[in-house]
Design an enzyme around this catalytic site. Structure first.
Site, short mmCIF file in Angstrom:
data_model
loop_
_atom_site.label_atom_id
_atom_site.label_comp_id
_atom_site.label_asym_id
_atom_site.label_seq_id
_atom_site.Cartn_x
_atom_site.Cartn_y
_atom_site.Cartn_z
CG ASP A 182 44.58 -78.25 24.72
OD1 ASP A 182 44.31 -77.26 25.43
OD2 ASP A 182 44.35 -78.30 23.50
CE LYS A 224 46.25 -74.07 23.24
NZ LYS A 224 44.84 -73.78 23.57
CE1 TYR A 284 27.83 -46.01 53.22
CE2 TYR A 284 27.46 -44.65 51.28
CZ TYR A 284 27.14 -45.00 52.58
OH TYR A 284 26.12 -44.35 53.23
CB CYS A 343 25.36 -34.32 46.32
SG CYS A 343 25.49 -33.25 47.76
#
Length: 440
Positions: free
Chosen positions: A30, A35, A259, A271
């Site tokens: 980095d 860090k 599904y 529906c």
């Protein structure tokens, strides 16, 4: 394996520590010393349960290191995992600046470091990036670098699925490990890299792997908004939406299942459209906005419109429509998207011949009969009892039926163009010249 991890934010730190914890020699890279320094001291630069302890163990064992110098990390390394940030731009697009820079650094380093023992260094994108990034960003950068003797690159995408707060558990028990690459050397390297996991590595097309994380996160966001919209409307009726959703989640056949999660044609039937309209009416009467559910109806309409537009944009006026009911093995035509498709094409002057193995106009009754008569009053005239007859002279076939007779007819009498509305016609049909998927 020796592994270089570019980017020591949340994803990079968790990835580096977990790989080191399972025997790999891991070097985190980095540009930010804030860090790098904590990892060198055996601490995590990010807050994540259990990560401090895992990093301390990795550093103590000599398997986890961190540096700001990519040359040290890449010397003899087999794999680079790129975990840098991919922030949004002001327009919402993905900023790939850090991805491009990391790939350039790795490619340039090949001139100054020892090659891996295999001679192949795999450059793997771990960050979330748009489909096409490996092809249009990574590969061109590598191609622009002069070749180095004994050093070749293989590019791949391996998306991460880590949730903050449960990152370690997610790393060791992922829902899937997916590697996208066209280079079998990268596929083999990553299969070995993640070989300690119980989840098998799946090697897929690179753009599939790039798209997967977007699909997952879009669905997660949709689920949050869906549950919140149900709560927003149901509270007006003194319904505890938490209890509704508790019961809702017990249905693992339809609600929480694969599904419906297949790209294909629009939804219809007696529906879904009716009940969705009813929910939206309840919302209007209570002055409540449900933009997700309202958008669902709009999206469904766009699916039908898109197919009509694709037909109109192509040549020919003779169309075979194979499948008319809203789903296989029923003659229910109420709000069937195929009926809507037929009505629109006939209205635009196309000559349609329709085949459906189940639909028989003489047996239709009640609302089913009234609906189709309002949409297709001349159904008897355009309906055939043989898919071959429907295909005779057709310039185009629109296919929602997966009936065996339909598939066989397409293979024997293929039209110049076939648009598959179901996605389940099989490899034989998909190999036909002129085949198109409705959403693939």
């Amino acid at each position: 394996m020796k592994v270089a991890v570019f980017g020591l934010g949340y994803v990079g730190s968790v990835t580096a520590a977990c790989l080191a914890g399972n025997g790999h020699d891991v070097w985190g890279v980095d540009v930010d010393a804030a860090k790098v320094d904590p990892i060198t001291a055996g601490r995590s630069p990010v807050v994540e349960p259990g990560l401090d302890e895992l990093m301390a163990a990795g550093v103590a064992a000599g398997r986890l290191h961190a540096t700001t110098d990519p040359l040290i990390a890449l010397d003899g390394a087999d794999v680079s995992l790129i975990c840098v940030g991919t922030p949004s731009t002001s327009s919402g697009s993905t900023d790939l600046t850090y991805i491009r820079r990391a790939v350039q650094d790795i490619a340039a380093a090949a001139r100054s470091v020892r090659p891996p023992a295999s001679g192949v260094h795999s450059i793997v994108i771990r960050s979330t990036v748009p489909p096409g990034t490996v092809d249009t960003v990574v590969e061109p950068v590598l191609a622009a670098e002069p070749p180095v003797d004994g050093f070749s690159f293989a590019a791949a995408m391996c998306p991460e699925f880590l949730r903050e707060g449960t990152g370690l558990a997610d790393f060791f028990a992922p829902p899937f490990v997916v590697v996208g690459t066209s280079d079998p050397r990268a596929g083999q390297a990553l299969t070995e890299l993640f070989g300690f996991l119980a989840t098998p590595v799946q090697v897929v097309d690179v753009r599939t792997a790039e798209a997967l994380k977007y699909a997952c996160n879009a669905f997660h966001a949709t689920k949050v908004s869906f549950a919140n919209e149900m709560g927003r409307i149901l509270r007006h009726y003194e319904v505890d939406a938490r209890e509704v959703m508790r019961l809702f989640c017990q249905d693992t056949s339809l609600n929480i299942s694969p599904y419906y999660l297949r790209p294909g044609f629009a939804f219809g039937g007696s529906c879904l459209p009716k009940d969705l309209r009813s929910v939206l009416h309840l919302a209007r009467t209570n002055d409540t906005d449900l933009p997700l559910l309202a958008g669902t109806l709009a999206s469904n309409e766009l699916t039908v419109r898109d197919v009509v537009d694709r037909v109109v944009a192509g040549p020919g006026r003779e169309v075979a429509l194979l499948g008319l009911s809203f789903k296989t093995a029923t003659d229910d035509l109420r709000e069937s998207p195929s009926v809507e498709l037929a009505e629109r094409l006939i209205g635009k002057g196309y000559n349609l011949r329709i085949y459906d193995s189940i639909v028989n106009p003489s047996r239709l009754v009640g609302a089913n009969k009234r609906h189709v008569e309002s949409k297709l009053p001349h159904l008897q005239r355009v309906l055939t009892d043989d898919p071959v007859e429907a295909l005779r002279g057709a310039d185009l076939a629109l296919v929602s039926s997966t009936d065996t007779q339909v598939v066989e007819a397409l293979l024997v009498h293929p039209p110049a163009r076939t648009i598959d509305l179901s996605g389940r016609l099989g490899a034989g049909v998909e190999a036909l010249p002129g085949y198109e998927g409705v959403g693939w």
